[in-house]
Design a protein around this motif. Structure first.
Motif, PDB file in Angstrom:
ATOM      1  N   TYR A  55       3.517   5.660 -10.876  1.00 20.91           N
ATOM      2  CA  TYR A  55       4.008   4.948  -9.703  1.00 20.91           C
ATOM      3  C   TYR A  55       5.476   5.276  -9.435  1.00 20.91           C
ATOM      4  CZ  TYR A  55      -0.151   2.049 -10.426  1.00 20.91           C
ATOM      5  OH  TYR A  55      -1.429   1.606 -10.597  1.00 20.91           O
ATOM      6  N   MET A  87       2.187   6.934  -5.214  1.00 24.11           N
ATOM      7  CA  MET A  87       1.390   6.887  -6.430  1.00 24.11           C
ATOM      8  C   MET A  87       0.796   8.268  -6.677  1.00 24.11           C
ATOM      9  SD  MET A  87      -1.830   4.305  -7.278  1.00 24.11           S
ATOM     10  CE  MET A  87      -2.222   4.235  -5.535  1.00 24.11           C
ATOM     11  N   ARG A 142      -3.341  12.932  -5.462  1.00 26.21           N
ATOM     12  CA  ARG A 142      -4.122  13.151  -6.679  1.00 26.21           C
ATOM     13  C   ARG A 142      -4.460  14.633  -6.820  1.00 26.21           C
ATOM     14  NH1 ARG A 142      -9.459  13.824  -5.203  1.00 26.21           N
ATOM     15  NH2 ARG A 142     -10.046  12.962  -3.155  1.00 26.21           N
ATOM     16  N   VAL A 199      -2.232   7.213 -13.939  1.00 24.52           N
ATOM     17  CA  VAL A 199      -1.607   6.866 -12.671  1.00 24.52           C
ATOM     18  C   VAL A 199      -0.107   6.719 -12.874  1.00 24.52           C
ATOM     19  CG1 VAL A 199      -1.559   5.246 -10.744  1.00 24.52           C
ATOM     20  CG2 VAL A 199      -3.708   5.659 -11.970  1.00 24.52           C
ATOM     21  N   THR A 246       0.863  -1.180   0.000  1.00 22.05           N
ATOM     22  CA  THR A 246       0.000   0.000   0.000  1.00 22.05           C
ATOM     23  C   THR A 246       0.900   1.231   0.000  1.00 22.05           C
ATOM     24  OG1 THR A 246      -1.812  -1.115   1.127  1.00 22.05           O
ATOM     25  CG2 THR A 246      -1.758   1.279   1.270  1.00 22.05           C
ATOM     26  N   ARG A 289       7.668   3.378  -7.052  1.00 22.81           N
ATOM     27  CA  ARG A 289       7.725   2.272  -6.097  1.00 22.81           C
ATOM     28  C   ARG A 289       8.980   1.418  -6.239  1.00 22.81           C
ATOM     29  NH1 ARG A 289       2.408  -0.688  -8.225  1.00 22.81           N
ATOM     30  NH2 ARG A 289       2.330  -1.376  -6.045  1.00 22.81           N
ATOM     31  N   ASN A 338      -7.192  -2.012  -0.372  1.00 21.88           N
ATOM     32  CA  ASN A 338      -8.493  -1.579  -0.873  1.00 21.88           C
ATOM     33  C   ASN A 338      -9.541  -2.664  -0.655  1.00 21.88           C
ATOM     34  OD1 ASN A 338      -7.242   0.744  -1.813  1.00 21.88           O
ATOM     35  ND2 ASN A 338      -7.273   0.124  -3.966  1.00 21.88           N
ATOM     36  N   ASP A 352      -9.392   5.685  -4.286  1.00 22.84           N
ATOM     37  CA  ASP A 352      -9.271   4.263  -4.585  1.00 22.84           C
ATOM     38  C   ASP A 352     -10.190   3.381  -3.755  1.00 22.84           C
ATOM     39  OD1 ASP A 352      -7.183   5.245  -6.109  1.00 22.84           O
ATOM     40  OD2 ASP A 352      -5.881   3.544  -5.669  1.00 22.84           O
ATOM     41  N   LYS A 371      -1.914  10.537  -9.178  1.00 25.08           N
ATOM     42  CA  LYS A 371      -3.030  10.415 -10.116  1.00 25.08           C
ATOM     43  C   LYS A 371      -3.367  11.792 -10.683  1.00 25.08           C
ATOM     44  CE  LYS A 371      -6.561   7.941  -8.735  1.00 25.08           C
ATOM     45  NZ  LYS A 371      -7.606   7.359  -7.838  1.00 25.08           N
ATOM     46  N   LEU A 431      -0.778   8.116  -1.737  1.00 27.45           N
ATOM     47  CA  LEU A 431      -1.401   8.496  -3.000  1.00 27.45           C
ATOM     48  C   LEU A 431      -1.667   9.997  -2.990  1.00 27.45           C
ATOM     49  CD1 LEU A 431      -4.438   6.659  -4.648  1.00 27.45           C
ATOM     50  CD2 LEU A 431      -4.269   9.138  -4.592  1.00 27.45           C
ATOM     51  N   GLY A 460      -3.375   4.173  -1.133  1.00 23.58           N
ATOM     52  CA  GLY A 460      -4.014   3.235  -2.047  1.00 23.58           C
ATOM     53  C   GLY A 460      -3.156   2.016  -2.265  1.00 23.58           C
TER      54      GLY A 460
END
Length: 321
Positions: A109, A95, A21, A107, A16, A111, A44, A298, A97, A19, A39
Motif C-alpha cells: 500500500y 495499491m 497488479r 499486497v 478506494t 496511501r 468492492n 478485487d 499486488k 490498483l 480497489g
C-alpha cells in the motif's frame, strides 16, 4: 403482472485506490507488465451489491489526478451512486499486488497522506446517510486517520438516529495500526453496529484472550444482534444471541483471495435486506466469496444473482451447461 421487489439503498464510505497488479508469478522487481485497475473494501462491497440487484452508494475522497478520475469512472460504471470529493492537496492512494508464488499474494500500500485518508465528517452531506436502509463501514477506514475515524463515528450516530441498520467489517490491516492501538478503536465501532463481520483473529483482536466464537458472544452482549465469523474455504458461522448457525464453504481453484471477504459481506447483506433467513444469507455469502477467488482482481468477478444461482445449481462445477 408481478411488481418487482423494491431496491434497497446501501450507503458506504471509505478509501478506494488505484490498483496495479503483475500478470506473471514472481516479484515485482522483475515484472515487466502490470494491469491497472482500482480497489477498496467499501467500493468492492458497493459494486458487489449493485450486481446483486441492490441500490448502492459510495462516498470517498480522491486526488485531483488521473487515478482519481479512474476510481470515480469505474465505480460509477458498475451502477453505484458515487459521491467523490476531489482533493487537490493530496494524491489518490495506490495499491500494488504481486504473486511471489502460485499459491500466494502480496499486497503493498502507498496511501500515507492520500486523499482518502483525509476523509472527515464534513465530507458527508446532510441526508446522504439518512436515505439509506443500511450503512456499511470497515475498520480499514477507521485506521487511516483520526478524521476518518471520526467520520465513521458520526456516520454511525446519524444512521442509528435515522433507523438504519449498521454493518461493520472489522477488516484489520496491521500495516495501518498495531493491535494495541487498533483493538480498542475497532471494538468501539463494532459495539455500536448491528451486524459485525470478521475472521477469528479479528474478533479476538477486539477481546484479547478469547477465541473467535467466545469473542463474538461477548460482542453481542455489548449491542450488536449478529456476529458473522468468516472462515474462508471452511465456510462461515453467524453467532446470534439465541445460538450459532454454521454453513460450509466451497472448494474452488483459488487465483486471488483479495476482495473475497468483501464479496462475502455483500452476499450476506443483500440476502439480509431481502429478508432471507440466516442459512440463506450464509449460503449466498459463501458462494459470492468463493466465486471472487476464482479470477484476478478485487471485485471484477463479483457475481450477479443469476450467477449465484448457476453456481449453486452446479454444486460448484466450473462448467455451466
Amino acid at each position: 403482472m408481478t411488481t418487482p421487489p423494491a431496491r434497497r439503498r446501501v450507503a458506504t464510505l471509505g478509501e478506494t485506490m488505484a490498483l496495479a497488479r503483475s500478470r506473471d508469478i514472481g516479484s515485482l522487481r522483475h515484472a515487466s507488465d502490470l494491469v491497472l485497475g482500482i480497489g477498496g473494501a467499501e467500493s468492492n462491497v458497493a459494486i458487489a451489491l449493485s450486481r446483486l440487484g441492490l441500490d448502492a452508494a459510495w462516498l470517498g475522497r480522491v486526488g485531483d489526478d488521473p487515478l482519481g478520475e479512474r476510481v470515480v469512472r469505474e465505480v460509477r460504471a458498475e451502477g453505484v451512486d458515487v459521491l467523490a470529493i476531489v482533493d487537490s492537496g493530496a494524491p489518490t492512494g495506490l495499491m500494488l499486488k504481486e504473486r511471489p508464488r502460485p499459491s500466494s499474494m502480496r499486497v503493498l500500500y502507498y496511501r500515507a497522506g492520500s486523499a482518502g485518508s483525509r476523509l472527515s465528517p464534513a465530507d458527508v452531506p446532510d441526508g446522504w446517510i439518512e436515505r439509506a436502509d443500511l450503512l456499511h463501514l470497515t475498520g480499514i477506514t477507521a485506521l487511516l486517520s483520526e478524521s476518518a475515524r471520526e467520520a465513521l463515528s458520526v456516520a454511525i450516530e446519524r444512521a442509528r438516529s435515522a433507523g438504519a441498520t449498521v454493518a461493520f467489517d472489522i477488516n484489520y490491516r496491521s500495516s495501518l495500526a498495531a493491535p494495541a492501538l487498533a483493538g480498542p478503536w475497532l471494538r468501539d465501532l463494532a459495539e455500536r453496529a448491528d451486524v459485525v463481520f470478521g475472521g477469528p483473529e479479528e474478533f479476538e483482536l477486539l477481546y484479547p484472550g478469547t477465541d473467535g466464537v467466545a469473542a463474538c458472544e461477548r460482542l453481542l452482549r455489548s449491542g450488536p444482534t449478529e456476529a458473522v465469523l468468516k472462515r474462508g474455504a471452511d465456510g462461515a458461522t453467524t453467532v446470534l444471541r439465541t445460538g450459532a448457525v454454521a454453513s460450509p464453504g466451497f472448494v474452488v481453484d483459488v487465483v486471488d483471495t483479495v476482495g473475497a471477504g468483501d464479496a462475502f459481506v455483500a452476499g450476506y447483506l443483500s440476502a439480509l435486506l431481502e429478508g432471507a433467513d440466516v442459512e440463506a444469507r450464509l449460503h449466498r455469502a459463501n458462494v459470492c466469496g468463493a466465486m471472487l477467488c476464482m479470477t484476478p482482481g478485487d471485485w471484477e468477478s463479483s457475481p450477479t444473482l443469476r450467477e449465484v444461482e448457476q453456481f449453486t445449481a452446479s454444486a460448484g462445477d466450473p462448467v455451466l451447461r
